[in-house]
Design a protein around this motif. Structure first.
Motif, PDB file in Angstrom:
ATOM      1  N   ARG A   1     -11.710 -13.111   6.681  1.00 57.30           N
ATOM      2  CA  ARG A   1     -12.234 -11.963   5.620  1.00 57.30           C
ATOM      3  C   ARG A   1     -13.637 -12.379   5.904  1.00 57.30           C
ATOM      4  NH1 ARG A   1      -8.774  -9.048   3.531  1.00 57.30           N
ATOM      5  NH2 ARG A   1     -10.481  -7.517   2.600  1.00 57.30           N
TER       6      ARG A   1
ATOM      7  N   ASP B   1      -5.341 -11.432   2.669  1.00 57.71           N
ATOM      8  CA  ASP B   1      -6.238 -11.616   1.223  1.00 57.71           C
ATOM      9  C   ASP B   1      -6.426 -12.681   0.469  1.00 57.71           C
ATOM     10  OD1 ASP B   1      -4.024 -10.348  -0.180  1.00 57.71           O
ATOM     11  OD2 ASP B   1      -5.556  -8.442  -0.478  1.00 57.71           O
TER      12      ASP B   1
ATOM     13  N   HIS C   1       1.264  -1.449   0.091  1.00 59.65           N
ATOM     14  CA  HIS C   1      -0.185  -0.430  -0.351  1.00 59.65           C
ATOM     15  C   HIS C   1       0.935   0.989   0.161  1.00 59.65           C
ATOM     16  CE1 HIS C   1      -3.578  -2.246   0.585  1.00 59.65           C
ATOM     17  NE2 HIS C   1      -3.586  -3.008   2.433  1.00 59.65           N
TER      18      HIS C   1
END
Ligand code: ADP
Ligand code: MG
Length: 137
Positions: free
Chosen positions: A85, A118, A52
């Motif tokens: 998740r 993820d 990120h």
């Protein structure tokens, strides 16, 4: 069986919600393979979130993640990555479904109580960033 990497973020830890979150983890049938409390430096948080680094919220995110202690974990279950998740809910607590951890314990989009890998490649990187093989026996 699959492994995923999870964090109880600094806001949830500071709010005293670690026990409740761990209870949910056990109730949902995960095995806790690794667990430790850490107080990350900003440089350590930046290394963890390097994907990120070009996002506008990178500074805010890494400052928050190094603002207090957190709990890092390796969780195991069938389809652990997706299962965790699902239990966390949407990134933004305001959009997370009723009964999810982020809905219950998240304060804002940034301070959203929990982290989860993820994909298998990110789980592998993230587990290795915090845990040695000996810590996962
Ligand atoms: P997730 O944690 O659901 O995988 P992302 O990988 O997109 O979400 O983002 C990583 C983390 O960065 C989020 O959990 C959240 O804490 C923070 N974040 C994401 N988007 C924003 C934003 N627009 N403003 C502030 N923080 C954000
Ligand atoms: Mg993510």
């Amino acid at each position: 069986m699959e492994k995923t990497f999870a964090i109880i973020k600094p806001n949830a830890f500071a709010d005293g919600n670690s026990g409740k979150i761990l209870s949910r983890i056990y109730e949902e049938g995960f095995t806790v393979v690794g667990l430790k409390k850490l107080y990350l430096s900003q440089v350590e948080a930046e290394g963890f979130y390097y994907v990120h680094k070009d996002r506008p919220f990178f500074g805010e995110l890494t400052e928050f993640m190094s603002s207090g202690p957190c709990i890092v974990m390796v969780l195991e279950a069938e389809n652990a990555i997706l299962k965790w998740r699902d239990l966390m809910g949407a990134t933004n607590p305001a959009e997370a479904a009723e009964g999810t951890l982020r809905r219950e314990f998240g304060a804002s989009l940034g301070e959203n109580a929990t982290h989860g890998s993820d994909a298998p490649e990110t789980a592998s990187f993230e587990i290795g960033y915090f845990f040695s093989g000996l810590e996962l026996l």
